[in-house]
Design an enzyme around this catalytic site. Structure first.
Site, PDB file in Angstrom:
ATOM      1  N   CYS A   1      10.758  27.576  41.833  1.00 34.74           N
ATOM      2  CA  CYS A   1      10.910  29.115  42.083  1.00 34.74           C
ATOM      3  C   CYS A   1      12.277  29.486  42.686  1.00 34.74           C
ATOM      4  O   CYS A   1      12.722  29.351  43.865  1.00 34.74           O
ATOM      5  CB  CYS A   1       9.569  29.415  43.017  1.00 34.74           C
ATOM      6  SG  CYS A   1       9.672  31.060  43.717  1.00 34.74           S
TER       7      CYS A   1
ATOM      8  N   CYS B   1      11.903  32.016  45.437  1.00 35.74           N
ATOM      9  CA  CYS B   1      11.361  31.666  46.509  1.00 35.74           C
ATOM     10  C   CYS B   1      12.723  30.986  47.336  1.00 35.74           C
ATOM     11  O   CYS B   1      12.900  31.123  48.549  1.00 35.74           O
ATOM     12  CB  CYS B   1      10.382  30.723  46.583  1.00 35.74           C
ATOM     13  SG  CYS B   1       9.026  31.274  45.411  1.00 35.74           S
ATOM     14  N   ASP B   2      13.327  30.038  46.593  1.00 37.26           N
ATOM     15  CA  ASP B   2      14.228  29.095  47.133  1.00 37.26           C
ATOM     16  C   ASP B   2      15.643  29.234  47.204  1.00 37.26           C
ATOM     17  O   ASP B   2      16.558  28.730  47.718  1.00 37.26           O
ATOM     18  CB  ASP B   2      14.004  27.731  46.698  1.00 37.26           C
ATOM     19  CG  ASP B   2      12.430  27.379  47.055  1.00 37.26           C
ATOM     20  OD1 ASP B   2      12.072  27.658  48.239  1.00 37.26           O
ATOM     21  OD2 ASP B   2      11.895  26.324  46.312  1.00 37.26           O
TER      22      ASP B   2
END
Ligand code: NAP
Length: 302
Positions: free
Chosen positions: A131, A134-135
């Site tokens: 992701c 997200c990261d």
């Protein structure tokens, strides 16, 4: 507890189905195993949804959730572990409770496909990610790689090109499955390097990822690339396994249903990315939700 319609999955297909079912005055329960919103919450910028030129996936999911719940749909975070056809009604078992429904809509979507390379699981969260939104922030000004050739890989690479020092986009063929418009934008990025006809064959590093080995499919030549992050975007696997006994799945695990979203079991419908179909997009997931709910209402009123 009885509901007219139980919807399994609170992504764009499931929540759109909830809106349509509530507007037809049916009682609606949506059961979601993870977080409502579905995979779209990981998309940084949606640019291909009619009328809305730009919206983040998270905002899209929030607005959709608010719309469905404001209309009276109940959403519970419970994992569905069983579905039984009782004839006139269906029994839906979750990890916490049992429900009876007049009709069920399976809008379970799909999960990340793994790359299948050694140490992938061990290094997940230690440099390997599924992701980018997200990261990605953890890799500011670092070198990273994205593997895959679909829209997710292309959009991840575009997003990461704004954060990272350099992005290697590794694809196993020499043409992309994703949209040409996004490929064209990537070509304009000076910090994006395309690595074609290549497979990631090893993950390097001790406790954290420090690089990847890439093997050229044509020549067999191996190359090590130093990266702190590897974003795996090699597609998705439909989440239908729990329903295999009841509905028909195709060889890839997609629930077999036509454009009317009806499965072989009367009263059980399927909507969104877990259905057999040609185009899996946000707009087609929402469209499936509308169709499945309309068909479910017809079924209940017959
Ligand atoms: P996808 O379209 O299925 O693409 C998966 C990619 O990964 C393909 O390029 C495939 O290569 C490659 N791949 C598969 N297994 C691999 C392996 N073991 N090793 C290396 N490469 C591998 O998946 P996706 O990009 O996640 O997209 C899923 C669906 O969501 C698509 O329909 C997509 O259009 C849609 N989507 C839409 C949006 C949007 O509307 N904005 C955004 C994201 C995704 P090959 O090409 O060689 O098969």
């Amino acid at each position: 507890m009885y509901y007219d319609i139980v919807i399994v999955g609170a992504g764009p297909a499931g929540l759109t189905a909830a809106i349509y079912a509530r507007r037809a005055s049916k009682s609606v329960l949506v059961l979601e195993a993870k977080a409502w919103g579905g995979q779209i919450i990981n998309t940084p910028d949606i640019e291909n949804y009619p009328v809305v030129a730009h919206i983040s996936g998270a905002d899209f999911a929030n607005d959709l959730y608010k719309q469905a719940t404001a209309l009276g749909a109940e959403v519970k975070l419970e994992k569905v572990i069983g579905l039984e056809d009782l004839g006139k009604s269906k029994k839906v078992r979750s990890n916490l409770a049992e429900y009876e429904a007049g009709a069920v809509i399976l809008a379970t979507g799909s999960e990340n496909r793994k790359l299948g390379v050694d140490r992938e699981q061990e290094l997940t969260g230690r440099g390997v990610s599924y992701c980018a939104t997200c990261d990605g922030n953890f890799f500011r000004k670092r070198d990273v790689a994205v593997v895959g050739g679909g829209n997710t890989a292309l959009e991840d690479a575009l997003y990461l090109s704004e954060l990272a020092n350099k992005v290697y986009l590794i694809h196993r063929r020499d043409s992309f499955r994703g949209e040409e418009a996004t490929v064209a934008r990537l070509r304009e990025k000076e910090n994006v390097e395309f690595v074609y006809n290549a497979n990631v064959t090893a993950l390097l590093g001790d406790k954290r990822l420090s690089g990847i080995e890439v093997t050229d499919k044509l020549s067999g030549a191996r190359r090590s690339i130093e990266v702190k992050g590897l974003f795996v975007a090699v597609g998705r696997i439909p989440e239908n396994e729990g329903f295999r006994e009841l509905i028909e799945l195709d060889a890839s695990g997609y629930a077999v249903a036509g454009e009317n979203c009806r499965t072989r079991v009367p009263g059980v419908f399927v909507a969104g990315d877990n259905r057999t179909k040609e185009v899996r997009q946000l707009v087609t997931a929402a469209a499936d939700g509308a169709v499945a709910a309309t068909e479910a209402v017809k079924f209940l009123n017959a």
